[in-house]
Design a protein around this motif. Structure first.
Motif, PDB file in Angstrom:
ATOM      1  N   SER A   4      49.623  34.466  11.195  1.00 52.65           N
ATOM      2  CA  SER A   4      50.971  34.418  11.406  1.00 52.65           C
ATOM      3  C   SER A   4      51.167  33.246  12.803  1.00 52.65           C
ATOM      4  O   SER A   4      51.882  32.263  12.635  1.00 52.65           O
ATOM      5  CB  SER A   4      51.715  35.660  11.719  1.00 52.65           C
ATOM      6  OG  SER A   4      51.834  36.492  10.803  1.00 52.65           O
ATOM      7  N   ALA A   5      50.392  33.795  13.790  1.00 54.32           N
ATOM      8  CA  ALA A   5      50.489  32.902  15.050  1.00 54.32           C
ATOM      9  C   ALA A   5      49.847  31.389  14.586  1.00 54.32           C
ATOM     10  O   ALA A   5      50.451  30.462  15.012  1.00 54.32           O
ATOM     11  CB  ALA A   5      49.401  33.408  15.917  1.00 54.32           C
ATOM     12  N   TYR A   6      48.937  31.243  13.728  1.00 57.58           N
ATOM     13  CA  TYR A   6      48.354  29.864  13.524  1.00 57.58           C
ATOM     14  C   TYR A   6      49.421  29.074  12.630  1.00 57.58           C
ATOM     15  O   TYR A   6      49.657  28.071  12.998  1.00 57.58           O
ATOM     16  CB  TYR A   6      46.978  30.048  12.283  1.00 57.58           C
ATOM     17  CG  TYR A   6      46.708  28.940  11.871  1.00 57.58           C
ATOM     18  CD1 TYR A   6      45.760  28.081  12.979  1.00 57.58           C
ATOM     19  CD2 TYR A   6      46.724  28.334  10.718  1.00 57.58           C
ATOM     20  CE1 TYR A   6      45.340  26.830  12.403  1.00 57.58           C
ATOM     21  CE2 TYR A   6      46.573  27.221   9.964  1.00 57.58           C
ATOM     22  CZ  TYR A   6      45.813  26.226  11.049  1.00 57.58           C
ATOM     23  OH  TYR A   6      45.203  25.110  10.590  1.00 57.58           O
ATOM     24  N   ARG A   7      49.983  29.768  11.650  1.00 51.70           N
ATOM     25  CA  ARG A   7      50.907  29.269  10.862  1.00 51.70           C
ATOM     26  C   ARG A   7      52.209  28.757  11.825  1.00 51.70           C
ATOM     27  O   ARG A   7      52.942  27.675  11.443  1.00 51.70           O
ATOM     28  CB  ARG A   7      51.571  30.021   9.849  1.00 51.70           C
ATOM     29  CG  ARG A   7      50.648  30.206   8.700  1.00 51.70           C
ATOM     30  CD  ARG A   7      50.958  30.530   7.412  1.00 51.70           C
ATOM     31  NE  ARG A   7      52.095  29.785   7.066  1.00 51.70           N
ATOM     32  CZ  ARG A   7      52.708  30.021   5.875  1.00 51.70           C
ATOM     33  NH1 ARG A   7      52.392  30.736   5.216  1.00 51.70           N
ATOM     34  NH2 ARG A   7      53.812  29.178   5.819  1.00 51.70           N
ATOM     35  N   LEU A   8      52.650  29.569  12.777  1.00 59.05           N
ATOM     36  CA  LEU A   8      53.707  29.263  13.659  1.00 59.05           C
ATOM     37  C   LEU A   8      53.399  27.964  14.366  1.00 59.05           C
ATOM     38  O   LEU A   8      54.190  27.366  14.964  1.00 59.05           O
ATOM     39  CB  LEU A   8      53.714  30.639  14.683  1.00 59.05           C
ATOM     40  CG  LEU A   8      55.039  30.256  15.697  1.00 59.05           C
ATOM     41  CD1 LEU A   8      56.183  30.242  15.178  1.00 59.05           C
ATOM     42  CD2 LEU A   8      54.751  31.426  16.790  1.00 59.05           C
ATOM     43  N   TRP A   9      52.240  27.902  15.218  1.00 56.02           N
ATOM     44  CA  TRP A   9      51.837  27.069  15.820  1.00 56.02           C
ATOM     45  C   TRP A   9      51.415  25.539  15.063  1.00 56.02           C
ATOM     46  O   TRP A   9      51.621  24.455  15.647  1.00 56.02           O
ATOM     47  CB  TRP A   9      50.818  27.229  17.047  1.00 56.02           C
ATOM     48  CG  TRP A   9      51.134  28.136  18.045  1.00 56.02           C
ATOM     49  CD1 TRP A   9      51.117  29.524  17.944  1.00 56.02           C
ATOM     50  CD2 TRP A   9      51.976  27.663  19.116  1.00 56.02           C
ATOM     51  NE1 TRP A   9      51.733  30.233  18.901  1.00 56.02           N
ATOM     52  CE2 TRP A   9      52.284  29.172  19.730  1.00 56.02           C
ATOM     53  CE3 TRP A   9      52.500  26.696  19.560  1.00 56.02           C
ATOM     54  CZ2 TRP A   9      52.987  29.007  20.981  1.00 56.02           C
ATOM     55  CZ3 TRP A   9      53.387  26.480  20.678  1.00 56.02           C
ATOM     56  CH2 TRP A   9      53.548  27.866  21.237  1.00 56.02           C
ATOM     57  N   GLY A  11      56.244  24.355  11.653  1.00 54.77           N
ATOM     58  CA  GLY A  11      55.852  25.207  12.712  1.00 54.77           C
ATOM     59  C   GLY A  11      56.319  24.512  14.226  1.00 54.77           C
ATOM     60  O   GLY A  11      57.120  23.615  14.208  1.00 54.77           O
ATOM     61  N   LEU A  58      47.997  38.988  12.406  1.00 53.15           N
ATOM     62  CA  LEU A  58      48.696  38.509  13.384  1.00 53.15           C
ATOM     63  C   LEU A  58      48.236  37.028  13.912  1.00 53.15           C
ATOM     64  O   LEU A  58      48.933  36.059  14.077  1.00 53.15           O
ATOM     65  CB  LEU A  58      48.348  39.386  14.883  1.00 53.15           C
ATOM     66  CG  LEU A  58      49.014  38.870  15.968  1.00 53.15           C
ATOM     67  CD1 LEU A  58      50.384  38.833  16.209  1.00 53.15           C
ATOM     68  CD2 LEU A  58      48.280  39.604  17.346  1.00 53.15           C
ATOM     69  N   LEU A  59      46.666  36.928  13.604  1.00 53.96           N
ATOM     70  CA  LEU A  59      46.167  35.468  13.862  1.00 53.96           C
ATOM     71  C   LEU A  59      46.812  34.623  12.764  1.00 53.96           C
ATOM     72  O   LEU A  59      46.898  33.417  13.032  1.00 53.96           O
ATOM     73  CB  LEU A  59      44.628  35.760  13.841  1.00 53.96           C
ATOM     74  CG  LEU A  59      44.052  36.554  15.052  1.00 53.96           C
ATOM     75  CD1 LEU A  59      42.575  36.562  15.066  1.00 53.96           C
ATOM     76  CD2 LEU A  59      44.477  35.793  16.530  1.00 53.96           C
TER      77      LEU A  59
END
Length: 94
Positions: free
Chosen positions: A15-20, A25, A12-13
């Motif tokens: 994926s969130a890092y890659r999203l932001w 991103g 989850l972390l």
């Protein structure tokens, strides 16, 4: 069970890092959105200019009134039989 939760949290972390912060991103999206807005504004200005130029072309191709008006304004055309008057404002008034 605890190891499974840790693995899910890491995924989850990541994926969130890659999203932001990753490639394509949120940051890239915002940058590109700003570029698109600038280009849209530029295109609108160019479209207005093109419409004005098209109107000028239409005026020049339809009749002689547009050509005559341009000649009067830009070249100082005076027709035969006309009298030209130039009004000069007093000093200090423009």
């Amino acid at each position: 069970m605890r190891l499974f939760n840790i693995v899910l949290l890491v995924i989850l972390l990541f994926s969130a890092y890659r999203l932001w912060f990753g490639h394509n991103g949120v940051k890239d999206y915002q940058k590109y959105q700003g570029d698109v807005n600038k280009l849209v504004e530029s295109n609108q200005e160019l479209q207005k200019r093109n419409e004005l130029l098209a109107a000028d072309v239409a005026d020049l191709t339809i009749g002689t009134e547009g050509i005559e008006e341009r000649a009067r304004n830009e070249l100082g055309l005076i027709k035969e039989g006309e009298t030209f008057f130039r009004i000069i404002p007093p000093e200090g008034r423009y």
